[in-house]
Each structure stands twice: as structure tokens, then as C-alpha cells.
Design a protein around this motif. Sequence first.
Motif, PDB file in Angstrom:
ATOM      1  N   GLN A   4       2.506   1.565  -3.386  1.00  0.00           N
ATOM      2  CA  GLN A   4       1.543   1.931  -4.418  1.00  0.00           C
ATOM      3  C   GLN A   4       1.319   3.434  -4.432  1.00  0.00           C
TER       4      GLN A   4
ATOM      5  N   PRO B  15       4.073  -2.680  -7.154  1.00  0.00           N
ATOM      6  CA  PRO B  15       4.023  -2.908  -5.702  1.00  0.00           C
ATOM      7  C   PRO B  15       3.138  -4.085  -5.298  1.00  0.00           C
ATOM      8  N   VAL B  16       1.991  -4.231  -5.945  1.00  0.00           N
ATOM      9  CA  VAL B  16       1.072  -5.320  -5.599  1.00  0.00           C
ATOM     10  C   VAL B  16       1.567  -6.653  -6.157  1.00  0.00           C
TER      11      VAL B  16
ATOM     12  N   GLU C 268       0.832  -1.206   0.000  1.00  0.00           N
ATOM     13  CA  GLU C 268       0.000   0.000   0.000  1.00  0.00           C
ATOM     14  C   GLU C 268       0.869   1.260   0.000  1.00  0.00           C
TER      15      GLU C 268
END
Length: 427
Positions: free
Chosen positions: A43, A292-293, A40
Motif C-alpha cells: 500500500q 494491495p488490500v 501494508e
Amino acid sequence: MSATAEMYQQMGIRPSVVNLGTQMEERLKERFREIDETAEHNQMKVILAMQKNRVSEACFHYASGYGYDDLGRDTLEKVYAEVFHTEAALVRPQITCGTHALALALSANLRPGDELVSVAGKPYDTLEEVIGIRPSKGSLAEYGVTYSQVDLLPDGGFDYEKIAQTLTEKTKLVTIQRSKGYQTRPSFSVNQIGEAIAFVKRIKPDVICMVDNCYGEFVETAEPSDAGADLVVGSLIKNPGGGLAPIGGYIAGKQELIENCGYRLTSPGLGREVGASLGVMQSFYQGLFLAPVVTASALKGAVFAANIYEHLGYPVIPDSRESRHDIIQAVEFGTPEGVVAFCRGIQAAAPVDSYVTPEPWAMPGYDSDVIMAAGAFVQGSSIELSADGPMKPPYAVYFQGGLTWPHAKLGILMSLEYLVRDGVIRL
């Protein structure tokens, strides 16, 4: 039986393997929550960098020929510099892979008579020929660049006393490899890298500190450039490409050093001004957005693998409890049969080429046969589900990737299924 359990049976995975996976996943809920929190943060960092640099639909337009004034290319490099908190970045499809990016950064910033020092022990296998540790055409050694190496301490830490003894007036560049490569040492955290860089800079303030960041991007909330690295280098078919980049590499760092890389990549006098993006910009941008995810999914797979195989009694690096600084999970089987069965299971879980049987072969750049499982949408993309290992003691396999957590989970369960089928493991 649940519908999901039935799907695993259709995939050919026995209930005892699925049940073990379910037990391990339940134990890892808190660990996975922490990984999601890091994703998170990262992101938001990527989105903020895109917004600050006014990424627009025009950035995705096709550019050809010389590539002068390629808006998408030039804006993307500003985005990367913002994400890595550096003065500049070079992000190009003309950089073919991570080894090429590293070779480019080294050859651009070293001159005859300079010394290169690795303070993290032996570099990754493919860099041996770049440096000239193993003789090769066009190596740094052929151009008069000398090389010294400081091996790590038995616990995997930096040998600061030996580093101080090794640095000389000729030392121009110090390199640190963040990930373990084909070694069974711990990978380095950003903090550990920062401490090593600070130590080196106290001895020789003008030395260039370069970090091979492959497999480490977005695993933590900070990058080595936040900890003092002058150059950070990586591949777009690993973490930062998010599984969408079809090729490419990046170098981020100080303006002057990046300019040197531009002149080496293209030509003296031309530098970063040329090099058309040839229609890949949308994939580069969208891949970075997803990175990022996607990295978090791969990281969950690595943690999951560590817990399962440690539970079964195999040495794993990192272990099931250690903090993570890259997406690679090493498992020592001690036998070639274990490495081969694991890789064949990973291949069987792939969406592409699942019917192919991996075999060890003499892969260019390595000093032993290597087996690779990589049923990927992008050839060689190790942010996608993949596993590989050299066929030599201690017969360790290196697992990484997984664009989604469910696919990473499937890959690990399938690897275990194949090990059970081949009689390597009994449940």
C-alpha cells in the motif's frame, strides 16, 4: 447463537459448515497477520508512486478521440512504472484482457525467424492459439516465429540442464508463467523467477525475459521486474485493478520494449501517443490504490480454502502451509461432480447473478469444456470471487478472488455447503 451465525443460516449454510470455518479461521490468525503486513508494504509503495508522479484530480478527466496529451493516461503509466520499478509501462483500456496483453507483448517484440521459449512448461490454455501450438488465425507461428518448450521437473522446479540445451542463437524471448494456470504445479516465487532469469541471461545476455504476472501482483513485496524481468504483463481485471477497473491490461518493462508494444497496440508511427482513456481513469487509479488490500483479502480466501479442503482429505495446491505466490487455490476432487458442486456454491455466494446455475460449456480458447462461477460486478473479473476448472482429469477446481475477506470466507463456506448437499462430502 451469534448474530453472524444467524446470518450464515439465512444464507443457507448449515451450522456444521460454519463451525468448521470458525475453527480454521482461529488457526490462521498468525498467517493472516503476515498477509496484512505484505499489504501494508505494498500500500505504501502504491501511494508513494502516486505522490512521486503528482497524481491530481485533473488525471480523472474524460479524454476522447485521438487521446493526444491525455494527462491521466500518461501519468498512470508513470505510476505503474514506478510501482514495478521499470523504465516504462503501457496501461490501456484498449488492452482487453490478460491474454491480449501477453499476445501484444509477444507480437510486438518477436519477428519472423525468432524463437520463443517457455521455460515453465506448457503455457496457459488461451496462449496455445496465440503461439500456434494449436493452429489459429493470426498466431505467431503463422508469422514465422518458432516455439520451444522446456517442461518442469517432477517437483515443479525449473529444468536448468534442459534450458541450457534448448536456448539457441534464434532464441529472442523467454517467457515464464508465474501462476499455475490449469495445472497442478506450484506457482513461482519472485526469487525462483529471478534465479531462472539470471541463469538464462548468463547463457544469452541479450534475450528478452518476459513474465506472465497474472494473479501474482502484490502477493509478495517484490515483483518479477525487481528480479530481472525485462517485461511483466498482467490484466487489470485481476489483482492490480482492485475490482474497480472495468477492463484493461498492463505491460511494464524496458523503454524500448514498451515502445514496441505501443506501436503494435495502435499503429506504426503513432504508438503510445494515441488511445483515449474514455473516462475510466478514476477507476484505474482508485483500483490500483485498493489493489494491495484487495489482493490480501483474496489471498486470505485462498489460504482458508486450502486449510479447509486439506482438512477434509483433498489434495490442494498450494498446501495449507506453503508460502503463497499468487491468489489461486487448486483443489483436486477427482470427479466432475465435485468440480460442479464447488463452482455452484461459489456462484450462490455472489452478490450478482447468485441465482444462476453454472454449467460446463465449450469456452473459446480451451481444449475441453470449462465450468465457471463468476457472479461479478465486472464480467470475468477474477479478482472478484470466482472459481473455474476444465472438465477433465484430475478434475481440479481453481478458486480465486474476493474483494473482501468476509466475502471470500462466505464463498468457501458456500462451496462446502453445496458439496455436502450433493453428497460429495460428508461432515
